[in-house]
Scaffold this motif. Structure first.
Motif, PDB file in Angstrom:
ATOM      1  N   LEU A  64       2.131  11.453 -11.954  1.00  0.00           N
ATOM      2  CA  LEU A  64       1.668  10.264 -11.235  1.00  0.00           C
ATOM      3  C   LEU A  64       2.480   9.032 -11.615  1.00  0.00           C
ATOM      4  CD1 LEU A  64      -2.192  10.763 -11.403  1.00  0.00           C
ATOM      5  CD2 LEU A  64      -0.601  11.444  -9.631  1.00  0.00           C
ATOM      6  N   GLU A  65       3.322   9.188 -12.625  1.00  0.00           N
ATOM      7  CA  GLU A  65       4.135   8.045 -13.020  1.00  0.00           C
ATOM      8  C   GLU A  65       5.336   7.927 -12.095  1.00  0.00           C
ATOM      9  OE1 GLU A  65       5.242   8.237 -17.051  1.00  0.00           O
ATOM     10  OE2 GLU A  65       3.178   8.162 -17.789  1.00  0.00           O
ATOM     11  N   VAL A  66       5.530   6.736 -11.602  1.00  0.00           N
ATOM     12  CA  VAL A  66       6.680   6.469 -10.744  1.00  0.00           C
ATOM     13  C   VAL A  66       7.462   5.344 -11.412  1.00  0.00           C
ATOM     14  CG1 VAL A  66       7.435   5.745  -8.462  1.00  0.00           C
ATOM     15  CG2 VAL A  66       5.373   7.130  -8.706  1.00  0.00           C
ATOM     16  N   GLY A  74      -3.600  13.421  -4.487  1.00  0.00           N
ATOM     17  CA  GLY A  74      -3.258  12.283  -5.347  1.00  0.00           C
ATOM     18  C   GLY A  74      -4.503  11.474  -5.651  1.00  0.00           C
ATOM     19  N   PRO A  75      -4.385  10.536  -6.576  1.00  0.00           N
ATOM     20  CA  PRO A  75      -5.567   9.773  -6.996  1.00  0.00           C
ATOM     21  C   PRO A  75      -6.109   8.876  -5.871  1.00  0.00           C
ATOM     22  CG  PRO A  75      -3.586   8.878  -8.009  1.00  0.00           C
ATOM     23  CD  PRO A  75      -3.174  10.119  -7.304  1.00  0.00           C
ATOM     24  N   ASN A  76      -7.365   8.506  -6.028  1.00  0.00           N
ATOM     25  CA  ASN A  76      -7.990   7.601  -5.061  1.00  0.00           C
ATOM     26  C   ASN A  76      -7.216   6.293  -4.993  1.00  0.00           C
ATOM     27  OD1 ASN A  76     -10.037   9.441  -4.729  1.00  0.00           O
ATOM     28  ND2 ASN A  76     -11.331   8.507  -6.291  1.00  0.00           N
ATOM     29  N   ILE A 123       0.842  -1.202   0.000  1.00  0.00           N
ATOM     30  CA  ILE A 123       0.000   0.000   0.000  1.00  0.00           C
ATOM     31  C   ILE A 123       0.878   1.253   0.000  1.00  0.00           C
ATOM     32  CG2 ILE A 123      -1.875   1.224   1.175  1.00  0.00           C
ATOM     33  CD1 ILE A 123      -2.742  -1.552   0.359  1.00  0.00           C
ATOM     34  N   LEU A 124       1.944   1.181   0.787  1.00  0.00           N
ATOM     35  CA  LEU A 124       2.936   2.259   0.777  1.00  0.00           C
ATOM     36  C   LEU A 124       4.303   1.638   0.529  1.00  0.00           C
ATOM     37  CD1 LEU A 124       1.984   4.523   3.837  1.00  0.00           C
ATOM     38  CD2 LEU A 124       1.541   4.977   1.420  1.00  0.00           C
ATOM     39  N   ARG A 125       5.104   2.337  -0.302  1.00  0.00           N
ATOM     40  CA  ARG A 125       6.412   1.769  -0.617  1.00  0.00           C
ATOM     41  C   ARG A 125       7.508   2.796  -0.378  1.00  0.00           C
ATOM     42  NH1 ARG A 125       6.133  -0.041  -6.464  1.00  0.00           N
ATOM     43  NH2 ARG A 125       4.411   1.430  -6.610  1.00  0.00           N
ATOM     44  N   SER A 158       0.988   8.768  -4.873  1.00  0.00           N
ATOM     45  CA  SER A 158       0.359   7.955  -5.910  1.00  0.00           C
ATOM     46  C   SER A 158       1.023   6.591  -5.953  1.00  0.00           C
ATOM     47  CB  SER A 158       0.531   8.660  -7.255  1.00  0.00           C
ATOM     48  OG  SER A 158       0.135   7.817  -8.294  1.00  0.00           O
ATOM     49  N   GLY A 159       0.222   5.572  -6.138  1.00  0.00           N
ATOM     50  CA  GLY A 159       0.772   4.224  -6.221  1.00  0.00           C
ATOM     51  C   GLY A 159       1.582   3.842  -4.995  1.00  0.00           C
TER      52      GLY A 159
END
Lengths: 244, 307
Positions: free
Chosen positions: A238-240, A38-40, A20-22, A210-211
């Motif tokens: 939002l791209e990682v 950030g996105p949902n 969920i978190l990195r 995000s992500g």
């Protein structure tokens, strides 16, 4: 100062653990006002709950004013000056608005003191102080009571999780004033999860989550236009690791 | 007149630090310990059985009745009949309640049968607290029966609570609302713990036109205790009734809730709701974010729920 070092959080999923978190690394100086957006499903609420101690990180460390609080309970963190306003606050059969505010303040509150907190969220003490915090209150009313309890904590770090959710336009305007005043008073660090421009515009900085990762961080005037510019076609921010 | 234990129990069941104004009857271990009448309220002993008649004159206002019962002799079984005659248009508060201090090994029991005849347009607030204490192995048993007859326009609020200490209770409440526009509100609060048992049975019969009732039952069952609720409402005329039973279950406790509503008239509107569940985790978390420990949060939730 709040510091997160390599914080990760995994939850059990149908096909094994889900990240969920990195590897979140984050430092927030005292008296700053940051908006997390950030996105949902990106991990914003999880991040806030990890700071409050509602979730325990599977990896990493959380430091508050130099003390490692990773192993501390929610109440211990609350006593050290961390407060959290739930996105969807629970209701209580039998507990009144006055009770919750007094618990938050750590002492029975006078009518005037309780009134001051309720006024800051656009509620009138005369109408609400003796009301039960149960299903007789609307979603927006419960939400505003929730925010008032966070204010009554007078904490050094105040975290609000989507304070605008379910709140009408008029009350929302009052609430943004309150956040502005809180920041002007410079007594607390303010961390607000929000998608509302009027709240984002009040902040010193934006954290884009995000992500499960911290995708961007910077001053509002720098980050917000980029988000707005790219939300229509898909946000590169939002791209990682080249993955969205 | 009263020893310290008796005084302590009076405080617990009737908030009586001293003899209040109004009509008062204190019964200790089956005997009359104190009695006083007030201007419009007369208490007399029954001749045919144990108990008292309380006669409240029509139009009585701002006078109260306190009739607490205290049991301190281990093994004592007390059975008493108290009848209340509430005159037309009276507006009174009646404080009853029974406390048992049992420090022996024999069971102590008080069975109180209270019958109310509530006259036209009279208003009654009836407050009843039950409480038990003492280190003995003997049980503390309370079996109250409350029977009410309401005439036209009569309004009754029953506030009953049993918070800790009573090992066994069988409570029965029956209200017949015979006159038009009569109303009764029943607020029941119950907490059991240890190996205690509680059964609460209720029949509210709405016979009169436009009669109303609201039954709000809240209970907490802790440890190995058991509770059973049977609130029944019968609508025999144009009437409205709402039954709401909420129970918090903890430890290895068991709770059954069996509400029944019966409509025997096309204009009878009756609703029941019943819920049993443990304390919501979110509630505990919320109070912990306000600085309370897990245990403190739980206690606050229970205190509020049973307030």
């Amino acid at each position: 100062m709040l510091e997160l070092r390599n914080v990760s959080y995994q939850a059990a999923g149908e096909n094994g653990p889900v990240g969920i978190l990195r590897d979140i690394n984050l430092c927030i100086e005292d008296k700053r006002f940051l908006v997390i957006t950030g996105p949902n499903g990106g991990g914003k609420t999880t991040l806030a709950k990890i700071i409050m101690g509602i979730y325990q990180p599977t990896q990493g460390q959380i430091l508050w004013n130099g003390t490692d609080i990773t192993g501390l309970s929610i109440s211990e963190r609350a006593k050290l000056g961390i407060a959290y306003g739930f996105q969807q606050p629970p209701r209580f059969k039998g507990l009144k608005v006055r009770d919750l505010l007094s618990i938050a303040a750590g002492q029975p509150l006078s009518h005037d003191a309780a009134c001051a907190y309720l006024t800051r969220v656009g509620l009138c003490a005369r109408d609400y102080l003796e009301r039960d915090v149960d299903t007789s209150l609307s979603g927006g009313e419960v939400k505003r009571v929730e925010i008032a309890t966070v204010l009554a904590r007078q904490s050094a770090l105040m975290i609000f999780d989507e304070p605008e959710a379910g709140i009408d336009l008029w009350s929302f305007a009052r609430l943004t004033e309150t956040f502005r005043d809180l920041h002007d008073e410079k007594k607390s660090t303010i961390l607000i999860i929000s998608h509302q421009e009027r709240i984002i515009r009040l902040a010193d900085e934006i954290l884009l989550v995000s992500g499960g990762q911290l995708a961007a961080r910077g001053p509002v005037e720098e980050i917000y236009p980029k988000i707005m510019q790219q939300t229509v076609t898909g946000c590169n921010l939002l791209e990682v690791d080249k993955k969205c | 007149m009263l020893n310290d234990i008796q005084k302590h129990i009076l405080q617990a069941v009737a908030d009586m630090a001293q003899i209040p104004d109004g009509a008062v009857n204190i019964r200790t271990d089956g005997q009359k310990a104190f009695r006083q009448n007030s201007e419009h309220i007369a208490i007399t002993s029954k001749q045919d059985k144990d108990g008292i008649d309380i006669r409240i004159a029509p139009g009585t206002k701002d006078e109260s009745v306190h009739i607490p019962v205290v049991l301190t002799q281990s093994g004592f079984h007390d059975m008493v009949y108290n009848d209340f005659f509430v005159g037309e248009g009276a507006d009174v508060t009646i404080v009853a309640g029974c406390g048992i201090h049992n420090c022996g090994d024999c069971d102590s029991e008080h069975d109180g049968i209270h019958t109310f005849y509530v006259g036209k347009n009279a208003k009654v607030r009836y407050i009843e607290k039950h409480y038990g204490e003492g280190e003995g192995r003997g049980k503390r048993v309370l079996n109250p029966q409350t029977v009410l007859y309401l005439e036209e326009g009569a309004q009754v609020t029953l506030e009953t609570s049993q918070i800790r200490g009573v090992d066994d209770t069988k409570r029965y409440t029956r209200a017949e609302l015979n006159g038009a526009d009569a109303e009764i509100t029943v607020q029941e609060k119950l907490l059991t713990h240890g190996a205690q048992n509680a059964v609460s049975e209720m029949d509210i019969i709405l016979n009169g036109k436009n009669t109303k009732t609201q039954v709000i039952s809240r209970s907490v069952a802790q440890e190995d205790s058991t509770q059973v609720f049977y609130p029944r409402v019968q609508g025999n005329n144009a009437c409205f009734g709402h039954v709401q039973c909420d129970s918090i279950i903890m430890g290895d406790a068991k709770v059954r809730s069996i509400p029944e509503i019966a409509c025997n008239h096309v204009d009878a509107s009756l609703i029941h709701e019943a819920a049993i569940g443990k304390i919501a985790g979110e509630q505990i978390l919320k109070l912990m974010t306000l600085g309370l420990s897990h245990e403190e949060a739980e206690q606050k939730i229970l205190d509020g729920f049973l307030r």
